[in-house]
Design a protein around this motif. Structure first.
Motif, PDB file in Angstrom:
ATOM      1  N   ASN A 194      44.756  39.664  35.390  1.00 31.85           N
ATOM      2  CA  ASN A 194      45.475  40.271  36.515  1.00 31.85           C
ATOM      3  C   ASN A 194      44.600  40.457  37.756  1.00 31.85           C
ATOM      4  O   ASN A 194      44.997  41.137  38.700  1.00 31.85           O
ATOM      5  N   VAL A 195      43.426  39.869  37.758  1.00 35.98           N
ATOM      6  CA  VAL A 195      42.558  39.877  38.932  1.00 35.98           C
ATOM      7  C   VAL A 195      42.687  38.547  39.652  1.00 35.98           C
ATOM      8  O   VAL A 195      42.821  37.494  39.015  1.00 35.98           O
ATOM      9  N   TRP A 245      43.829  43.270  42.334  1.00 37.42           N
ATOM     10  CA  TRP A 245      44.183  43.577  40.946  1.00 37.42           C
ATOM     11  C   TRP A 245      45.644  43.992  40.909  1.00 37.42           C
ATOM     12  O   TRP A 245      46.124  44.723  41.785  1.00 37.42           O
ATOM     13  N   ARG A 276      49.455  47.266  42.626  1.00 37.32           N
ATOM     14  CA  ARG A 276      48.581  46.255  43.210  1.00 37.32           C
ATOM     15  C   ARG A 276      47.576  46.926  44.137  1.00 37.32           C
ATOM     16  O   ARG A 276      47.929  47.836  44.894  1.00 37.32           O
TER      17      ARG A 276
END
Length: 355
Positions: A132-133, A174, A182
């Protein structure tokens, strides 16, 4: 929730014209990179400030409203490149100024005018990792132009060329989609322009000087806080102390334009989806007054704002309108003029389409 995070959060602080530190007209948001699929948007804004002051015993000499209204626009396009990469292209107007002191009074700068215009095209690439990065970066090609007329200051005038220079953007983000969270941290490099100018006045002629549009850091964030409700905001730092306009033929000892300190601008808002078609947001903004003496072409110091936005979604299209009231901070200029009780109203509209 996805309807909210791509509409209310994006427009409430962006489609209404900015009034922030220095001569900022664009917050340089990277939110478009996080739209789903192929997406395009077009935004228009109008800001109408009222900025006036006075100088002399008892404020006998009044300036009149010296800050003209202005329009702004931006155009953005985003597309996927495979499963891991996104590409976005953004056209906007990063900086600007439109100053016109009325004539016919006792104010020392009556009849003075100044215009600063700009345009920029920014190309961005984003790469998504499994955790999720994501990281992103790109290039910004920026053009600026300036005109100044100071009839009561030695009949000084300035007219520059349109100079274009290159800068860059890098950032990291992220996300946690389950709660619409976010965080995106973005660095925008400084861009130094070398301007060829024609100057009038006692020391007029052809000249060349440099002006730096300063570096900035943006922190943009959002998260779901309840069903169909989103908290969002941003913190933006820009090094306005490095922005100086000091042409060769300008004879006063102080620069034509300069700022004593850097600026941090805060925005915070709440967005909510009401039904399948409608969502809305309320925002507040703040930039601290630094209390320093200001130039006469920008006699403001900080601000507080409140804004409202509403979005209508129909199939693949979303239309957002917003309004923003800005309480402009009081300032004292280099000639001892006091500018107090000023404000402005901005309105904007954005049309976005996913295809």
């Amino acid at each position: 929730m996805k309807t909210i995070l791509t509409t209310a959060a994006a427009l409430a602080t962006a489609a209404t014209a900015a009034h922030a530190g220095g001569v900022e007209r664009s917050s340089q948001s990277v939110a478009i990179l996080f739209e789903e699929g192929r997406y395009a948007e077009l935004s228009f804004g109008h800001f109408d400030p009222t900025v006036s002051g006075s100088v002399g015993p008892g404020g006998v000499a009044t300036s009149g409203d010296m800050s003209s209204s202005y329009n702004s626009w931006s155009l953005g396009y985003k597309m996927d490149i495979g499963e891991k990469m996104d590409f976005a292209l953004v056209l906007d107007q990063p900086i600007g100024a439109n100053v016109a002191y009325p004539t016919g009074g006792l104010y020392p700068l009556q009849g003075s005018t100044a215009k600063l215009s700009s345009s920029a095209i920014t190309a961005l690439l984003r790469y998504k990792f499994e955790n999720n990065v994501s990281v992103y970066g790109g290039l910004r090609y920026q053009t600026v132009h300036g005109e100044v007329s100071l009839p009561t200051v030695g009949a000084y005038s300035l007219d520059t060329n349109y100079d274009s220079e290159l800068g860059y953007v890098v950032g990291i983000a992220w996300e946690k989609p389950e709660i619409a969270a976010r965080v995106a941290l973005t660095y925008n490099s400084a861009i130094t322009h070398t301007l060829d100018a024609t100057e009038g006045g006692p020391f007029g002629g052809q000249s060349t000087f440099e002006t730096e549009v300063p570096q900035s850091v943006n922190l943009e964030f959002q998260t779901g806080i309840a069903k169909d409700t989103l908290l969002f905001g941003s913190i933006r730092w820009q090094e306005w102390s490095e922005f100086v306009i000091d042409p060769v033929g300008y004879f006063p000892t102080t620069p034509l334009v300069s700022y004593a300190s850097d600026r941090i601008t805060y925005n915070l808002g709440v967005g909510r989806r009401f039904n399948e078609n409608w969502s809305g947001a309320v925002t507040v903004g703040y930039e601290k007054s630094d209390g320093e003496i200001t130039g006469n072409l920008g006699p403001t110091d900080g601000f507080t704002s409140v804004g409202l936005a509403a979005t209508y979604t129909m199939d693949n299209m979303k239309i957002t309108g917003g309004i923003r009231y800005v309480d402009i901070g009081d300032a004292t200029t280099t000639i001892g003029a006091n500018f107090e009780g000023n404000s402005g109203v901005g309105v904007g509209i954005r049309v976005g389409y996913t295809f």
